[in-house]
Scaffold this motif. Structure first.
Motif, PDB file in Angstrom:
ATOM      1  N   ASP A  59       0.822  -1.206   0.000  1.00  0.00           N
ATOM      2  CA  ASP A  59       0.000   0.000   0.000  1.00  0.00           C
ATOM      3  C   ASP A  59       0.859   1.260   0.000  1.00  0.00           C
ATOM      4  O   ASP A  59       1.805   1.389   0.795  1.00  0.00           O
ATOM      5  N   GLY A  60       0.482   2.179  -0.895  1.00  0.00           N
ATOM      6  CA  GLY A  60       1.157   3.470  -0.929  1.00  0.00           C
ATOM      7  C   GLY A  60       2.401   3.512  -1.781  1.00  0.00           C
ATOM      8  O   GLY A  60       3.010   4.579  -1.936  1.00  0.00           O
ATOM      9  N   TYR A  61       2.802   2.382  -2.378  1.00  0.00           N
ATOM     10  CA  TYR A  61       4.010   2.338  -3.197  1.00  0.00           C
ATOM     11  C   TYR A  61       3.649   2.153  -4.666  1.00  0.00           C
ATOM     12  O   TYR A  61       2.703   1.430  -5.011  1.00  0.00           O
ATOM     13  N   PHE A  62       4.443   2.796  -5.531  1.00  0.00           N
ATOM     14  CA  PHE A  62       4.273   2.681  -6.976  1.00  0.00           C
ATOM     15  C   PHE A  62       5.621   2.319  -7.592  1.00  0.00           C
ATOM     16  O   PHE A  62       6.684   2.659  -7.059  1.00  0.00           O
ATOM     17  N   ILE A  63       5.545   1.639  -8.733  1.00  0.00           N
ATOM     18  CA  ILE A  63       6.756   1.232  -9.433  1.00  0.00           C
ATOM     19  C   ILE A  63       6.687   1.710 -10.879  1.00  0.00           C
ATOM     20  O   ILE A  63       5.649   1.599 -11.529  1.00  0.00           O
ATOM     21  N   GLU A  64       7.795   2.250 -11.355  1.00  0.00           N
ATOM     22  CA  GLU A  64       7.908   2.675 -12.747  1.00  0.00           C
ATOM     23  C   GLU A  64       8.938   1.795 -13.443  1.00  0.00           C
ATOM     24  O   GLU A  64      10.085   1.670 -12.973  1.00  0.00           O
ATOM     25  N   ASN A  65       8.535   1.192 -14.543  1.00  0.00           N
ATOM     26  CA  ASN A  65       9.444   0.370 -15.346  1.00  0.00           C
ATOM     27  C   ASN A  65      10.132   1.285 -16.360  1.00  0.00           C
ATOM     28  O   ASN A  65       9.558   1.644 -17.384  1.00  0.00           O
ATOM     29  N   ARG A  66      11.368   1.676 -16.051  1.00  0.00           N
ATOM     30  CA  ARG A  66      12.090   2.560 -16.958  1.00  0.00           C
ATOM     31  C   ARG A  66      12.612   1.811 -18.176  1.00  0.00           C
ATOM     32  O   ARG A  66      12.603   2.330 -19.296  1.00  0.00           O
ATOM     33  N   ASP A  67      13.068   0.574 -17.959  1.00  0.00           N
ATOM     34  CA  ASP A  67      13.643  -0.180 -19.084  1.00  0.00           C
ATOM     35  C   ASP A  67      13.783  -1.628 -18.682  1.00  0.00           C
ATOM     36  O   ASP A  67      14.072  -1.952 -17.522  1.00  0.00           O
ATOM     37  N   PHE A  68      13.549  -2.525 -19.648  1.00  0.00           N
ATOM     38  CA  PHE A  68      13.801  -3.952 -19.441  1.00  0.00           C
ATOM     39  C   PHE A  68      14.993  -4.359 -20.297  1.00  0.00           C
ATOM     40  O   PHE A  68      15.074  -4.012 -21.478  1.00  0.00           O
ATOM     41  N   ILE A  69      15.930  -5.097 -19.682  1.00  0.00           N
ATOM     42  CA  ILE A  69      17.168  -5.492 -20.371  1.00  0.00           C
ATOM     43  C   ILE A  69      17.276  -7.006 -20.372  1.00  0.00           C
ATOM     44  O   ILE A  69      17.152  -7.653 -19.326  1.00  0.00           O
ATOM     45  N   LEU A  70      17.512  -7.568 -21.549  1.00  0.00           N
ATOM     46  CA  LEU A  70      17.716  -9.007 -21.695  1.00  0.00           C
ATOM     47  C   LEU A  70      19.093  -9.250 -22.291  1.00  0.00           C
ATOM     48  O   LEU A  70      19.392  -8.774 -23.388  1.00  0.00           O
TER      49      LEU A  70
ATOM     50  N   PHE B  26      18.285 -11.226 -17.138  1.00  0.00           N
ATOM     51  CA  PHE B  26      17.220 -10.294 -17.475  1.00  0.00           C
ATOM     52  C   PHE B  26      16.891  -9.482 -16.229  1.00  0.00           C
ATOM     53  O   PHE B  26      16.806 -10.011 -15.132  1.00  0.00           O
ATOM     54  N   GLN B  27      16.767  -8.182 -16.450  1.00  0.00           N
ATOM     55  CA  GLN B  27      16.579  -7.282 -15.332  1.00  0.00           C
ATOM     56  C   GLN B  27      15.644  -6.147 -15.726  1.00  0.00           C
ATOM     57  O   GLN B  27      15.452  -5.855 -16.909  1.00  0.00           O
ATOM     58  N   THR B  28      15.088  -5.526 -14.699  1.00  0.00           N
ATOM     59  CA  THR B  28      14.207  -4.380 -14.890  1.00  0.00           C
ATOM     60  C   THR B  28      14.768  -3.195 -14.125  1.00  0.00           C
ATOM     61  O   THR B  28      14.971  -3.288 -12.911  1.00  0.00           O
ATOM     62  N   ASP B  29      15.044  -2.131 -14.849  1.00  0.00           N
ATOM     63  CA  ASP B  29      15.474  -0.885 -14.206  1.00  0.00           C
ATOM     64  C   ASP B  29      14.220  -0.133 -13.784  1.00  0.00           C
ATOM     65  O   ASP B  29      13.413   0.270 -14.632  1.00  0.00           O
ATOM     66  N   ILE B  30      14.062   0.041 -12.479  1.00  0.00           N
ATOM     67  CA  ILE B  30      12.821   0.627 -11.978  1.00  0.00           C
ATOM     68  C   ILE B  30      13.110   1.842 -11.112  1.00  0.00           C
ATOM     69  O   ILE B  30      14.233   2.062 -10.652  1.00  0.00           O
ATOM     70  N   THR B  31      12.064   2.607 -10.909  1.00  0.00           N
ATOM     71  CA  THR B  31      12.072   3.678  -9.914  1.00  0.00           C
ATOM     72  C   THR B  31      10.923   3.405  -8.956  1.00  0.00           C
ATOM     73  O   THR B  31       9.790   3.186  -9.394  1.00  0.00           O
ATOM     74  N   LEU B  32      11.232   3.385  -7.679  1.00  0.00           N
ATOM     75  CA  LEU B  32      10.223   3.129  -6.655  1.00  0.00           C
ATOM     76  C   LEU B  32       9.746   4.465  -6.097  1.00  0.00           C
ATOM     77  O   LEU B  32      10.555   5.320  -5.725  1.00  0.00           O
ATOM     78  N   TYR B  33       8.423   4.616  -6.037  1.00  0.00           N
ATOM     79  CA  TYR B  33       7.815   5.836  -5.512  1.00  0.00           C
ATOM     80  C   TYR B  33       6.931   5.492  -4.314  1.00  0.00           C
ATOM     81  O   TYR B  33       6.457   4.353  -4.175  1.00  0.00           O
ATOM     82  N   LYS B  34       6.698   6.510  -3.502  1.00  0.00           N
ATOM     83  CA  LYS B  34       5.794   6.364  -2.365  1.00  0.00           C
ATOM     84  C   LYS B  34       4.883   7.570  -2.297  1.00  0.00           C
ATOM     85  O   LYS B  34       5.302   8.701  -2.525  1.00  0.00           O
ATOM     86  N   GLN B  35       3.607   7.297  -1.978  1.00  0.00           N
ATOM     87  CA  GLN B  35       2.658   8.389  -1.831  1.00  0.00           C
ATOM     88  C   GLN B  35       2.930   9.188  -0.557  1.00  0.00           C
ATOM     89  O   GLN B  35       3.389   8.616   0.445  1.00  0.00           O
ATOM     90  N   PRO B  36       2.646  10.471  -0.563  1.00  0.00           N
ATOM     91  CA  PRO B  36       2.685  11.235   0.693  1.00  0.00           C
ATOM     92  C   PRO B  36       1.675  10.666   1.685  1.00  0.00           C
ATOM     93  O   PRO B  36       0.687  10.033   1.297  1.00  0.00           O
TER      94      PRO B  36
END
Length: 558
Positions: free
Chosen positions: A259-270, A293-303
């Protein structure tokens, strides 16, 4: 029910077999026994004393050893059934596709297995009830027997009646060679050297060793209860999370279960190995094997004051590259790279074409994740999407159907409006098939121009707050097993009567050889009368009696 008054004047609770003070037998059954039952030192056991009210019957049911063993067997059988086919946790398919997966891969048996809920057995309500009943059985059985045992051992007396002494398995009787005080001192000295705890009361002595071993099974039960409690806590929200989400490149979405967390998939690398195809890859025409194989992500959190689902003003937590066996860990959660899908359709571009002149009236760019309902091309021309099926699977009652929500085979029902056709024309477009014109021949058509692709990452979200509980329960269980298996409770009672007669009795809950070894040492050191094992003596008597009877039968036959 009234208490039982012993001849010594002590008041014993109803159901007591041996007097708590002097050890006299209180029931006719115990008076007939040559060797008394010392499992609980004759204390009253609730399940064997009361059986009138509904509470008594429920208590007696769960305290029964047979019921406990039956529940264990049923639980083990149910758990083993859950291993016949993979559980849903290991199936790489959406919830809508899992039923079809079991039917396609495992046939009729798989379909029945899924329908009965066995594919998610360990989270099912009936399995949790079974585990709960087993936990209740262990708790009730432990309280029913453990509390009387604790009271009897804590309050045991040094002096015991002669009938108690003579009804032990190991007994000895004779005259002391020296003074009573000297005999008691020698016994106390020798037993202390052998690490016994010695208590004296006048001319009586009690030497005890390894009392803690009697609590081994109950420590075992405590470990099991904690372990089963940890298993059941997995159903409580927040204790156990095991969810899967698919995140497309460029997409930001809420993390299921976090709850309260979001994920952004910036890029997938194989990354791949260039080597010979193996196994299933040969059938698919693939000649590379994945190295990483990896996923470059940015983790966000709601205020803290944000509304659920609000993606405005997200606070960046961190950037991370999630790889196999290298999860992102945050706030007790772990995000694992579990799967991927390459080249999923992201966007499809069409042109509105005049069929006679092949002139384009404009381009329509359709985002397959969130398509618009209408696209304005200007000059009075527009295109509406009446129906969109991401994974077209034919028609049913004249309506197009979709298998999944993933755009594997998109199909559209367009309404095309132009200055020349102000009432609009309808066309059903599937990429792999010629367009259908259900209302008659059209002047305009939707021509496929191009497609944009993107990759998807399968992320598993896990949190298991029950692991420490399961670990503690397992450790306590093993401690109980070791205590109950490798130690034993040994006791020796010695009393010197005023006439110089000495009475000795001994008891051990298991491993009689160890008790006899200690008795041999103290008997030789303190010059005590030789002891006898009444069980062995009785068995020998029965064998000799049976042998004599057989001889007489043989004589009569002759």
């Amino acid at each position: 029910m009234e208490n039982i008054i012993c001849a010594c004047g002590h008041s014993n609770p109803y159901g007591t077999k041996l007097c708590e003070k002097c050890g006299r037998p209180l029931t006719e059954e115990e008076k007939q026994n040559k060797v008394v039952d010392m499992r609980y030192d004759g204390m009253a056991i609730r399940s064997k004393t009361y059986n009138k009210s509904i509470i008594d019957k429920i208590w007696n049911f769960f305290s029964s050893v047979k019921v406990g063993i039956t529940l264990i067997i049923i639980t083990l059988i149910a758990a083993s059934i859950g291993t016949l086919l993979p559980q849903e946790f290991y199936v790489k398919a959406s919830d809508m596709e899992k039923g079809a997966y079991y039917a396609d891969v495992y046939g009729t048996f798989g379909k029945i297995y899924y329908t009965l809920g066995l594919s998610d057995l360990y989270s099912s309500w009936w399995f949790q009830i079974l585990v709960g009943m087993l936990a209740v059985s262990i708790i009730v059985a432990s309280l029913d027997r453990g509390i009387p045992l604790y009271k009897s051992l804590k309050n045991q007396r040094v002096k015991r009646h002669e009938s108690f002494m003579k009804r032990q398995r190991i007994v000895a009787e004779g005259q002391v060679t020296g003074s009573a005080e000297e005999t008691l001192d020698k016994v106390a000295q020798k037993m202390t050297e052998m690490r016994y705890s010695v208590r004296r009361d006048g001319s009586a002595l009690l030497a005890e060793k390894g009392r803690f071993s009697r609590y081994g099974p109950y420590i075992n039960h405590v470990g099991l209860i904690i372990f089963l409690g940890g298993v059941m806590l997995r159903l409580v929200p927040g204790f156990y999370v095991d969810e899967s989400i698919w995140v497309r490149e460029g997409e930001t979405r809420a993390i299921t279960g976090m709850d309260g967390y979001f994920i952004e998939n910036r890029d997938f690398i194989l990354e791949t190995h260039d080597n010979k195809p193996q196994g299933e890859q040969v059938k698919q025409g693939v000649n590379v094997v994945a190295k990483n194989f990896q996923t470059d992500i940015t983790l966000y959190k709601q205020p803290d004051d944000a509304l659920p689902g609000d993606t405005e003003n997200l606070e960046k937590v961190k950037d991370y590259s999630i790889r196999v066996n290298h999860p992102l860990k945050e706030d007790g959660f772990a995000l694992y790279q579990m799967d991927y899908r390459l080249n999923e359709l992201k966007q499809m571009n069409f042109e509105l074409i005049n069929k006679s002149t092949e002139k384009s009236l404009g381009k329509v760019e359709i985002d397959l994740t969130n398509p618009k309902k209408e696209y304005d091309l200007g000059n009075g021309s527009s295109v509406q999407i009446l129906v969109y099926t991401p994974d077209f699977d034919g028609f049913e009652n004249g309506e197009p159907q979709t298998k999944t929500s993933i755009p594997n085979n998109p199909a559209f029902l367009f309404k095309m409006t132009t200055p020349e056709t102000p009432e609009g024309e309808v066309s059903f477009v599937e990429i792999m098939q010629p367009p259908l014109e259900p209302l008659g021949e059209n002047k305009y058509r939707m021509k496929f121009a191009a497609a944009e692709m993107r990759d998807m990452s399968g992320i598993t979200v896990r949190k298991d707050s029950t692991i420490p509980i399961l670990f503690v329960g397992g450790v306590i269980f093993m401690i109980g097993v070791v205590i109950g298996s490798y130690w034993n409770h040994r006791r020796l009672w010695l009393q010197v009567e005023p006439d110089g007669r000495v009475l000795m009795a001994a008891h051990v809950n298991k491993n009689m050889f160890s008790m006899k070894k200690d008795l041999d040492a103290v008997t030789a050191f303190a010059t005590l009368p030789p002891y006898i094992d009444q069980l062995e003596k009785n068995e020998a008597s029965e064998e000799s009696t049976n042998g004599g009877n057989k001889e007489k039968e043989g004589d009569n036959t002759l």
